[in-house]
Design an enzyme around this catalytic site. Structure first.
Site, PDB file in Angstrom:
ATOM      1  N   LYS A  76      -1.136  -9.460   2.921  1.00  0.00           N
ATOM      2  CA  LYS A  76      -0.414  -9.018   4.126  1.00  0.00           C
ATOM      3  C   LYS A  76      -1.315  -8.048   4.883  1.00  0.00           C
ATOM      4  O   LYS A  76      -1.989  -7.231   4.254  1.00  0.00           O
ATOM      5  CB  LYS A  76       0.906  -8.339   3.734  1.00  0.00           C
ATOM      6  CG  LYS A  76       1.633  -7.687   4.908  1.00  0.00           C
ATOM      7  CD  LYS A  76       3.052  -7.296   4.556  1.00  0.00           C
ATOM      8  CE  LYS A  76       3.194  -5.948   3.901  1.00  0.00           C
ATOM      9  NZ  LYS A  76       2.725  -4.806   4.708  1.00  0.00           N
TER      10      LYS A  76
ATOM     11  N   GLU B 270      -1.434  -5.436   8.450  1.00  0.00           N
ATOM     12  CA  GLU B 270      -0.724  -4.819   9.566  1.00  0.00           C
ATOM     13  C   GLU B 270      -1.466  -5.050  10.879  1.00  0.00           C
ATOM     14  O   GLU B 270      -2.700  -5.008  10.916  1.00  0.00           O
ATOM     15  CB  GLU B 270      -0.603  -3.305   9.325  1.00  0.00           C
ATOM     16  CG  GLU B 270       0.261  -2.962   8.136  1.00  0.00           C
ATOM     17  CD  GLU B 270       0.374  -1.457   7.925  1.00  0.00           C
ATOM     18  OE1 GLU B 270      -0.023  -0.670   8.810  1.00  0.00           O
ATOM     19  OE2 GLU B 270       0.857  -1.077   6.843  1.00  0.00           O
TER      20      GLU B 270
ATOM     21  N   GLU C 193       8.750  -4.477  10.753  1.00  0.00           N
ATOM     22  CA  GLU C 193       9.141  -3.180  10.184  1.00  0.00           C
ATOM     23  C   GLU C 193       9.706  -2.267  11.268  1.00  0.00           C
ATOM     24  O   GLU C 193       9.096  -2.054  12.318  1.00  0.00           O
ATOM     25  CB  GLU C 193       7.937  -2.502   9.507  1.00  0.00           C
ATOM     26  CG  GLU C 193       8.292  -1.106   8.987  1.00  0.00           C
ATOM     27  CD  GLU C 193       7.337  -0.543   7.942  1.00  0.00           C
ATOM     28  OE1 GLU C 193       6.406  -1.242   7.520  1.00  0.00           O
ATOM     29  OE2 GLU C 193       7.555   0.618   7.551  1.00  0.00           O
TER      30      GLU C 193
ATOM     31  N   ASP D 292      -1.031  -6.085  -0.176  1.00  0.00           N
ATOM     32  CA  ASP D 292      -1.359  -5.446   1.101  1.00  0.00           C
ATOM     33  C   ASP D 292      -2.858  -5.207   1.191  1.00  0.00           C
ATOM     34  O   ASP D 292      -3.464  -4.690   0.244  1.00  0.00           O
ATOM     35  CB  ASP D 292      -0.671  -4.067   1.163  1.00  0.00           C
ATOM     36  CG  ASP D 292       0.455  -4.024   2.156  1.00  0.00           C
ATOM     37  OD1 ASP D 292       0.471  -4.850   3.093  1.00  0.00           O
ATOM     38  OD2 ASP D 292       1.334  -3.158   1.996  1.00  0.00           O
TER      39      ASP D 292
ATOM     40  N   ASP E 205       0.841  -1.203   0.000  1.00  0.00           N
ATOM     41  CA  ASP E 205       0.000   0.000   0.000  1.00  0.00           C
ATOM     42  C   ASP E 205       0.876   1.252   0.000  1.00  0.00           C
ATOM     43  O   ASP E 205       0.375   2.378  -0.058  1.00  0.00           O
ATOM     44  CB  ASP E 205      -1.009  -0.009   1.160  1.00  0.00           C
ATOM     45  CG  ASP E 205      -0.355  -0.088   2.525  1.00  0.00           C
ATOM     46  OD1 ASP E 205       0.886  -0.161   2.595  1.00  0.00           O
ATOM     47  OD2 ASP E 205      -1.090  -0.063   3.529  1.00  0.00           O
ATOM     48  N   SER E 206       2.212   1.066   0.025  1.00  0.00           N
ATOM     49  CA  SER E 206       3.146   2.175  -0.206  1.00  0.00           C
ATOM     50  C   SER E 206       2.903   2.759  -1.598  1.00  0.00           C
ATOM     51  O   SER E 206       3.402   3.840  -1.925  1.00  0.00           O
ATOM     52  CB  SER E 206       4.590   1.691  -0.074  1.00  0.00           C
ATOM     53  OG  SER E 206       4.802   0.529  -0.839  1.00  0.00           O
TER      54      SER E 206
HETATM   55  O1  KIV Z   1       3.613  -1.200   1.523  1.00  0.00           O
HETATM   56  C1  KIV Z   1       4.799  -1.502   1.639  1.00  0.00           C
HETATM   57  O2  KIV Z   1       5.622  -1.186   0.782  1.00  0.00           O
HETATM   58  C2  KIV Z   1       5.201  -2.241   2.821  1.00  0.00           C
HETATM   59  C3  KIV Z   1       6.646  -2.346   3.222  1.00  0.00           C
HETATM   60  C4  KIV Z   1       6.782  -3.188   4.375  1.00  0.00           C
HETATM   61  C5  KIV Z   1       7.623  -2.743   2.218  1.00  0.00           C
HETATM   62  O3  KIV Z   1       4.356  -2.746   3.488  1.00  0.00           O
END
Ligand code: KIV
Length: 277
Positions: free
Chosen positions: A111, A113, A180, A82, A43-44
């Site tokens: 993934k 968080e 992270e 993400d 999500d970056s």
């Molecule tokens: O969104 C992202 O780029 C991440 C980092 C941990 C690489 O979650």
């Protein structure tokens, strides 16, 4: 599921895991060709590609759009997406439905968080058969709660909590845990305690694998890259130079030259010139 087992087995065999972000088709093709283990559609995307200030600002629509492009390019590589912030705000049922959309598009896993009360959501996703990579330490989607983008787990109490959370993620069935921005000593302890692989980003060398944002390692991101990121090449000045040269040649009438143009036979040109319209 084969790809998930391969990643888990790497830890057992003492092999390191190489992971990078990609958000589009060409980058997915490059990473696939090089043979990284995991491509993360992070999500970056919000900051790196869309010029937004927070990862909370990307939603399912944007993530799915980029996931489709990456999956097209990643012929052999495992793709992890993400889960955006909006995708689980209404609880476990909504999270499962959204996570399933990523798998339907060809992702191998998602993934998520860590957040306050996340375990119901995570467990529902895993019970639905969706492979989940957990993410602890600095969790940018909760950065307001964490009071800024800073290293987490630097003292005994916060370090203990991150170890506990990482262990819980393994116990509920995450196939790996991303760490992270935590001290390398803490990451070493977690990596030794978990059977599933740890992937570090700003977490030192003792993790089982590493991930970075691909635009950071290539020098393609105009903003400030984090301290833990390493620039392997500085492409922005080269790109700028090429664009300036193009602009100069267009303005001077030097581009396109003969080598970059097409011709038609001269008698056809003559006939065409004498035609009345
Ligand atoms: O969104 C992202 O780029 C991440 C980092 C941990 C690489 O979650």
């Amino acid at each position: 599921m084969k790809k998930i087992e391969e990643i888990k087995n790497k830890k057992l065999k003492g092999e390191r895991i190489v992971m990078l972000t990609a958000y589009d088709y060409p980058f997915a093709c490059f990473l696939d060709e090089v043979g990284v283990d995991i491509i993360l559609v992070g999500d970056s995307l919000a900051n790196v590609l869309l010029g937004l200030s927070s990862t909370r600002e990307v939603g399912m629509k944007e993530m799915l759009h980029h996931v489709r492009a990456v999956v097209r390019g990643a012929q052999n590589t495992m793709v992890v997406a993400d889960m955006p912030f909006e995708a689980y705000q209404n609880g476990p049922q909504q999270a499962v439905e959204n996570a399933r959309q990523f798998l339907n598009e060809g992702c191998h896993a998602i993934k998520m968080e860590w957040f306050e009360g996340c375990l119901d959501v995570f467990s529902a996703v895993i019970k639905a058969g969706i492979p989940l990579m957990g993410h602890v330490g600095l969790t940018p989607q909760s950065v307001l709660e964490q009071k800024g983008m800073k290293v987490q787990g630097k003292d005994l109490e916060s370090g203990r909590l991150i170890i506990k959370n990482a262990k819980v993620l393994e116990d509920i069935g995450c196939f790996s845990v991303l760490l992270e921005c935590v001290p390398m000593e803490l990451a070493k302890i977690i990596t030794a305690r978990l059977k599933v692989p740890t992937i570090g980003v700003g977490a030192g060398v003792y993790c089982d694998g590493q991930v970075l944002v691909v635009h950071d390692i290539l020098g393609l991101f105009k903003g400030r890259s984090p301290k833990f990121s390493k620039k392997y090449i500085d492409l922005l000045p080269l790109i700028k130079q090429a664009v300036e040269q193009y602009k100069k040649e267009v303005l001077a009438g030097e581009f396109p030259d003969d080598a970059h143009s097409f011709h038609m036979p001269s008698d056809e040109v003559k006939k065409l010139g004498s035609l009345k319209f």
